[in-house]
Structure formats: structure tokens, C-alpha cells
Scaffold this motif. Structure first.
Motif, PDB file in Angstrom:
ATOM      1  N   ALA A   5     -11.316  24.733  39.344  1.00 14.18           N
ATOM      2  CA  ALA A   5     -11.464  25.876  38.446  1.00 14.18           C
ATOM      3  C   ALA A   5     -12.394  25.541  37.282  1.00 14.18           C
ATOM      4  CB  ALA A   5     -10.097  26.316  37.922  1.00 14.18           C
ATOM      5  N   GLY A   6     -12.280  24.309  36.768  1.00 14.26           N
ATOM      6  CA  GLY A   6     -13.126  23.911  35.643  1.00 14.26           C
ATOM      7  C   GLY A   6     -14.594  23.860  36.006  1.00 14.26           C
ATOM      8  N   VAL A   7     -14.908  23.273  37.150  1.00  9.83           N
ATOM      9  CA  VAL A   7     -16.308  23.185  37.574  1.00  9.83           C
ATOM     10  C   VAL A   7     -16.885  24.575  37.807  1.00  9.83           C
ATOM     11  CG1 VAL A   7     -17.810  22.437  39.466  1.00  9.83           C
ATOM     12  CG2 VAL A   7     -16.094  20.868  38.536  1.00  9.83           C
ATOM     13  N   LEU A   8     -16.116  25.457  38.438  1.00  8.70           N
ATOM     14  CA  LEU A   8     -16.600  26.805  38.709  1.00  8.70           C
ATOM     15  C   LEU A   8     -16.830  27.587  37.420  1.00  8.70           C
ATOM     16  CD1 LEU A   8     -17.347  28.574  41.072  1.00  8.70           C
ATOM     17  CD2 LEU A   8     -14.969  29.383  41.184  1.00  8.70           C
ATOM     18  N   ARG A   9     -15.923  27.463  36.471  1.00  4.95           N
ATOM     19  CA  ARG A   9     -16.097  28.175  35.199  1.00  4.95           C
ATOM     20  C   ARG A   9     -17.282  27.614  34.407  1.00  4.95           C
ATOM     21  NH1 ARG A   9     -12.664  31.964  33.632  1.00  4.95           N
ATOM     22  NH2 ARG A   9     -10.619  32.149  34.621  1.00  4.95           N
ATOM     23  N   MET A  10     -17.489  26.322  34.470  1.00  2.00           N
ATOM     24  CA  MET A  10     -18.655  25.745  33.798  1.00  2.00           C
ATOM     25  C   MET A  10     -19.951  26.250  34.437  1.00  2.00           C
ATOM     26  SD  MET A  10     -17.546  23.957  31.271  1.00  2.00           S
ATOM     27  CE  MET A  10     -18.934  22.923  30.800  1.00  2.00           C
ATOM     28  N   GLY A  67     -17.014  28.814  29.415  1.00  2.63           N
ATOM     29  CA  GLY A  67     -17.341  27.440  29.070  1.00  2.63           C
ATOM     30  C   GLY A  67     -16.175  26.702  28.446  1.00  2.63           C
ATOM     31  N   VAL A  68     -15.462  27.360  27.523  1.00  2.06           N
ATOM     32  CA  VAL A  68     -14.316  26.725  26.872  1.00  2.06           C
ATOM     33  C   VAL A  68     -13.192  26.500  27.876  1.00  2.06           C
ATOM     34  CG1 VAL A  68     -12.499  27.071  25.160  1.00  2.06           C
ATOM     35  CG2 VAL A  68     -14.870  27.584  24.570  1.00  2.06           C
ATOM     36  N   GLN A  69     -12.884  27.527  28.688  1.00  2.00           N
ATOM     37  CA  GLN A  69     -11.830  27.374  29.683  1.00  2.00           C
ATOM     38  C   GLN A  69     -12.180  26.296  30.710  1.00  2.00           C
ATOM     39  OE1 GLN A  69     -11.385  31.998  30.085  1.00  2.00           O
ATOM     40  NE2 GLN A  69      -9.595  31.089  31.038  1.00  2.00           N
ATOM     41  N   GLY A  70     -13.447  26.257  31.129  1.00  2.00           N
ATOM     42  CA  GLY A  70     -13.861  25.229  32.077  1.00  2.00           C
ATOM     43  C   GLY A  70     -13.763  23.831  31.497  1.00  2.00           C
ATOM     44  N   GLY A  71     -14.202  23.674  30.244  1.00  2.00           N
ATOM     45  CA  GLY A  71     -14.117  22.368  29.602  1.00  2.00           C
ATOM     46  C   GLY A  71     -12.678  21.912  29.434  1.00  2.00           C
ATOM     47  N   LEU A  72     -11.788  22.826  29.019  1.00  2.00           N
ATOM     48  CA  LEU A  72     -10.381  22.478  28.865  1.00  2.00           C
ATOM     49  C   LEU A  72      -9.754  22.111  30.211  1.00  2.00           C
ATOM     50  CD1 LEU A  72      -9.234  25.200  26.304  1.00  2.00           C
ATOM     51  CD2 LEU A  72      -9.218  22.728  25.935  1.00  2.00           C
ATOM     52  N   ALA A  73     -10.163  22.820  31.270  1.00  5.65           N
ATOM     53  CA  ALA A  73      -9.624  22.516  32.589  1.00  5.65           C
ATOM     54  C   ALA A  73      -9.999  21.096  33.023  1.00  5.65           C
ATOM     55  CB  ALA A  73     -10.134  23.532  33.611  1.00  5.65           C
ATOM     56  N   LEU A  74     -11.235  20.699  32.798  1.00  4.12           N
ATOM     57  CA  LEU A  74     -11.661  19.350  33.163  1.00  4.12           C
ATOM     58  C   LEU A  74     -10.957  18.295  32.316  1.00  4.12           C
ATOM     59  CD1 LEU A  74     -15.489  19.977  33.688  1.00  4.12           C
ATOM     60  CD2 LEU A  74     -13.701  19.784  35.427  1.00  4.12           C
ATOM     61  N   TRP A 112     -20.305  29.230  35.855  1.00  2.00           N
ATOM     62  CA  TRP A 112     -20.463  30.603  35.356  1.00  2.00           C
ATOM     63  C   TRP A 112     -20.965  30.604  33.917  1.00  2.00           C
ATOM     64  CZ3 TRP A 112     -14.976  32.191  37.413  1.00  2.00           C
ATOM     65  CH2 TRP A 112     -15.056  32.442  38.790  1.00  2.00           C
ATOM     66  N   ALA A 113     -20.461  29.680  33.113  1.00  2.00           N
ATOM     67  CA  ALA A 113     -20.898  29.611  31.720  1.00  2.00           C
ATOM     68  C   ALA A 113     -22.377  29.268  31.612  1.00  2.00           C
ATOM     69  CB  ALA A 113     -20.067  28.575  30.959  1.00  2.00           C
ATOM     70  N   SER A 114     -22.891  28.500  32.561  1.00  2.00           N
ATOM     71  CA  SER A 114     -24.300  28.095  32.522  1.00  2.00           C
ATOM     72  C   SER A 114     -25.231  29.146  33.124  1.00  2.00           C
ATOM     73  CB  SER A 114     -24.476  26.766  33.259  1.00  2.00           C
ATOM     74  OG  SER A 114     -24.165  26.912  34.631  1.00  2.00           O
ATOM     75  N   GLY A 115     -24.674  30.247  33.615  1.00  2.00           N
ATOM     76  CA  GLY A 115     -25.510  31.340  34.118  1.00  2.00           C
ATOM     77  C   GLY A 115     -25.466  31.556  35.609  1.00  2.00           C
ATOM     78  N   ALA A 116     -24.729  30.739  36.362  1.00  2.00           N
ATOM     79  CA  ALA A 116     -24.635  30.930  37.808  1.00  2.00           C
ATOM     80  C   ALA A 116     -23.826  32.182  38.123  1.00  2.00           C
ATOM     81  CB  ALA A 116     -23.977  29.710  38.450  1.00  2.00           C
ATOM     82  N   HIS A 117     -24.169  32.857  39.218  1.00  2.00           N
ATOM     83  CA  HIS A 117     -23.508  34.099  39.612  1.00  2.00           C
ATOM     84  C   HIS A 117     -22.690  33.936  40.885  1.00  2.00           C
ATOM     85  CE1 HIS A 117     -26.842  36.485  37.294  1.00  2.00           C
ATOM     86  NE2 HIS A 117     -25.893  35.994  36.492  1.00  2.00           N
ATOM     87  N   VAL A 118     -22.347  32.717  41.242  1.00  2.00           N
ATOM     88  CA  VAL A 118     -21.621  32.472  42.472  1.00  2.00           C
ATOM     89  C   VAL A 118     -20.265  33.178  42.443  1.00  2.00           C
ATOM     90  CG1 VAL A 118     -20.702  30.296  41.521  1.00  2.00           C
ATOM     91  CG2 VAL A 118     -20.654  30.703  43.985  1.00  2.00           C
ATOM     92  N   GLY A 119     -19.995  33.965  43.481  1.00  2.00           N
ATOM     93  CA  GLY A 119     -18.711  34.645  43.600  1.00  2.00           C
ATOM     94  C   GLY A 119     -18.533  35.855  42.717  1.00  2.00           C
ATOM     95  N   MET A 120     -19.562  36.285  42.000  1.00  2.00           N
ATOM     96  CA  MET A 120     -19.441  37.421  41.092  1.00  2.00           C
ATOM     97  C   MET A 120     -19.730  38.743  41.810  1.00  2.00           C
ATOM     98  SD  MET A 120     -21.166  36.249  37.489  1.00  2.00           S
ATOM     99  CE  MET A 120     -20.381  35.091  36.408  1.00  2.00           C
ATOM    100  N   THR A 121     -19.087  39.807  41.350  1.00  2.00           N
ATOM    101  CA  THR A 121     -19.404  41.146  41.820  1.00  2.00           C
ATOM    102  C   THR A 121     -20.594  41.694  41.031  1.00  2.00           C
ATOM    103  OG1 THR A 121     -17.924  42.231  40.237  1.00  2.00           O
ATOM    104  CG2 THR A 121     -16.969  41.545  42.356  1.00  2.00           C
ATOM    105  N   GLY A 122     -21.221  42.751  41.571  1.00  2.00           N
ATOM    106  CA  GLY A 122     -22.348  43.358  40.868  1.00  2.00           C
ATOM    107  C   GLY A 122     -21.955  43.905  39.514  1.00  2.00           C
TER     108      GLY A 122
END
Length: 412
Positions: free
Chosen positions: A253-258, A285-292, A260-270
Motif C-alpha cells: 500500500a505504501g509503495v502504491l500510494r507513493m 504521499g504522507v499515507q504512503g510514507g507512514l505505511a513504509l 500516486w503521490a509522484s504523479g503515476a495514474h496506475v489503477g486510477m479511474t478517469g
């Protein structure tokens, strides 16, 4: 004042170190027992109780400054109660139909509006009650789970806001993001200032107050070196398995949220991509960092890695798993109840639902590991026995009519 405290010295077997003294080679200074004989010691593998009356310490007298820290803890807790008040008042006004700060109150679904505000009012009221409990001088009479469980969830929710909102404000100041206090088509700007500002202050002072409380109540455990953590009930293998699974889910979850925070659109809806803004990226970004961070803390604890004291990795796992469970559970609940075709339903992708589920499972696993460990540890450490003395002498404490587990001392 007469108090009862467990006896404790160094282990009589030099090859079996006492984990509560793992950060020092010095033994307890009070070696002399009753009647001038050697002081009774704990049997190997049995450690002093963690849940002790206020005014005592499992490893000896209360350290210098303990009373001052208690006073500070109570003052901070009162400040946390006050910090909850503006949010509670605002929610109460909305529940009773006074829609202050709402841009278009006539467009509200009244039943959903009242239900949502009543729920969030109850959540913050619980936080206020916990803060009030921490103001009491006899707070140790409160069962631990009544404070720890709700505060774990609350701190997980609040720590994300405490980090994401200031970062968003900094981004807005340099022209890189929208101002989170600017308001929108739903609420006035001052509402966001009151809510977010109150959450930041509440989270900060409540976290510090609870940290002081935890050191007063469980200081012996928090000072243990990670590599010296005991396994009082032999569940270490199960803890390692569950902790590793939780860390893997949290890391995913942390890697995926990071990303998304960096601008990737993987798994996103339109719709999600179209509505994406800087505030949302900061939150991810905050949630991803805390998860890691939380995944790292879990691995250190369950695999007994490193020589740091328990309080460091435990804080990492506490905030990391707590934020995942709090936000994953909250947003998962909201998205599951979203009406088909609604904006929220269109924004929520299948992958995002999987992330919410993984975060909730991680929280449950982390909570289970911690709960079993503390229960086993506290239960085992209540039984401190004397070594056998087959031939008592005048220099050896008599066992006739005297308790084996504790000695009574009188403190001024």
C-alpha cells in the motif's frame, strides 16, 4: 505513603540477562533484602509487572523528574480537551440544523448530513474523553484497552492531517498547490481553518500526553532493547508470521500510494484522474510514507532486529499501522456506501478498494500482534517467585507467612 512494589535485582544466572535492564550493565542498587539477607530475585525468564500502581516503578524507584512529567502530561491532556471543543461545537450545530459555514445548505441530503456529523461528533468526543482520562491523577485505574485502542485509531487519523496540511500550505505558499484553507463550493474558508487547525493541535498535544502516560505505565517494556524482547508464551513464530504478512501488505500500500503521490495514474479511474489535485497527492504521499515506516517498525519488532529500544520501532508501527487502519477503514466504509453513479463511486477504482482492504487487514493484524504480546507479557510478569532456599539461615529471608512475590516498603 505505603506502596507495594515488585522486588527486582539482576538475574542470579549471569548467562540470562534481564531484558528490562538490557540498556545497561548496572544492576539494581538495592541488593539487600529483609533482615539483612539477600534480596529475593525473579526466577529466570520471569520479569517484573508492567501494570503497576502509580508512584511505583517495575525496575525500582521512580526516576527523577517523573512527577514533573506527570504534571506536564495532565496539562497537555487538558489542552487537548480544549482543542477538541471547536470541532465538537461545530458538529453539534450542524446536527441540530444550524448550518453555519455551509455554502448551499438547501442542497444537502439532510438525513445523510445529520448521520455523518453525528458519527464524526462521536469520534472526536471519544478523543476528548480519552484526553480527559489522561488529566486524572488516578488514570492507572482505567483499563489499558479503553485508552490504547481508541487512541491508536485517533492518532492514526490525526497524524496524516498533521503532516499533509502543513505541507499543502507550504506548497500553496510557493505557488505549487491549492490552499487547503481557501474554501470551496461546499464549506467556507474559516470552517477548514477551524477543523484542520483544531486537528493539528489536538493530535500534537494528545500524542505527547499519551507518550508520557505510556512511559509512566509501561516504561519497563519501552526501555527494553528490541533484540532482548522476551517471548513469554512461546508465540514468537506466530508473531513473526503475522507481522511479516502485515508488513508486506503495508509495504504494498505504501509503495502504491507513493507512486500516486509522484504523479503515476496506475489503477486510477478517469474521474479520479480528472479531479486529482495537489492536496490529494500530498495525502497519498504522507499515507504512503507512514505505511513504509510502519512496515519497517513491524519487521524490527517481530523479528527482534537491532539494538534500539522498543519505543522507537513501536512508535513507527503505531503510527504507520494506525494511519493505514484509520484512513483505510474510514474511506473504505464511505466508498462501500457510496450510491452507484455518484462522484465518489466513480472515483473509487478496483485497485483503490484493494488498497483500503489491505490497509484494514494490516491494522487488524498489527493490533492482534500487539494485543497478544502485551497480554501475555503482563500476565506472565505478575508471577515473580523466590529461588528455593532448602536450608534457611538467619541471613536468609524467612518464608513463614511472608509473600514470595512482593515486599512492602514505606516511602516518605
Amino acid at each position: 505513603m505505603e506502596t507495594t512494589e515488585p522486588t527486582h535485582t539482576g538475574d542470579p544466572h549471569p548467562t540470562t540477562p534481564d531484558p528490562t535492564c538490557a540498556d545497561t550493565d548496572a544492576r539494581h542498587p538495592a541488593e539487600a533484602g529483609p533482615r539483612g539477607g539477600p534480596r529475593p530475585v525473579a526466577a529466570p525468564g520471569v520479569y517484573p509487572t508492567l501494570d503497576v500502581p502509580r508512584g511505583t516503578d517495575p525496575v525500582g524507584p521512580r526516576p527523577a523528574g517523573a512527577e514533573a512529567r506527570g504534571v506536564l502530561r495532565r496539562r497537555l491532556a487538558w489542552f487537548a480537551v480544549l482543542a477538541c471543543s471547536p470541532y465538537l461545537l461545530l458538529k453539534l450545530l450542524w446536527v441540530v440544523g444550524i448550518d453555519v459555514g455551509v455554502v448551499h445548505p438547501d442542497e444537502l441530503n439532510r438525513a445523510q448530513w445529520v448521520a455523518a456529523n453525528a458519527l464524526t461528533f462521536a469520534m472526536d468526543a471519544i478523543a476528548a474523553l480519552i484526553a480527559y482520562a489522561l488529566t486524572r491523577t488516578r488514570e492507572f485505574r482505567v483499563r489499558a484497552w479503553l485508552i490504547v485502542l481508541p487512541l491508536w485509531v485517533a492518532s492514526g487519523l490525526l497524524v496524516v492531517i498533521m503532516a499533509a496540511v502543513p505541507l499543502s500550505l507550504i506548497g500553496a505558499a510557493v505557488g505549487d498547490a491549492g490552499n487547503p484553507f481557501a474554501g470551496d463550493d461546499f464549506l467556507r474558508p474559516w470552517v477548514y481553518a477551524v477543523v484542520y487547525g483544531g486537528f493539528i493541535v489536538e493530535g500534537a498535544v494528545l500524542s505527547v500526553a499519551f507518550g508520557l502516560y505510556a512511559h509512566e505505565r509501561w516504561g519497563a517494556l519501552l526501555r527494553v532493547r528490541v533484540r532482548a524482547l522476551p517471548d513469554p508464551a512461546g508465540t514468537g513464530d506466530a508473531q513473526r508470521f503475522l507481522g511479516t504478512v502485515a508488513a508486506l501488505l503495508l509495504g504494498f500500500a505504501g509503495v502504491l500510494r507513493m507512486a500516486w503521490a509522484s504523479g503515476a495514474h496506475v489503477g486510477m479511474t478517469g474521474r479520479w484522474i480528472a479531479d486529482r489535485n495537489a492536496t490529494g497527492r500530498w495525502m497519498d504521499g504522507v499515507q504512503g510514507g507512514l505505511a513504509l515506516v510502519g512496515a519497517t517498525g513491524l519487521i524490527l519488532l517481530v523479528h527482534r532486529l537491532g539494538g534500539a529500544r522498543v519505543r522507537g520501532p513501536l512508535a513507527m508501527a503505531w503510527f504507520g499501522a494506525g494511519s493505514a487502519f484509520g484512513w483505510g477503514g474510514w474511506m473504505g466504509l464511505i466508498s462501500a456506501g457510496a450510491a452507484p453513479g455518484s462522484t465518489l463511486a466513480e472515483r473509487t477504482s478496483t485497485l483503490l478498494r484493494f488498497v483500503y482492504t489491505a490497509e484494514m487487514i494490516t491494522g487488524v493484524l498489527a493490533l492482534t500482534i500487539g494485543w497478544f504480546f502485551l497480554t501475555e507479557y503482563a500476565g506472565r510478569t505478575r508471577h515473580i517467585t523466590h529461588p528455593a532456599h532448602p536450608n534457611p539461615t538467619p541471613d536468609t529471608p524467612s518464608t513463614n507467612g511472608e509473600p514470595h512475590a512482593h515486599s512492602t516498603k514505606t516511602h516518605p
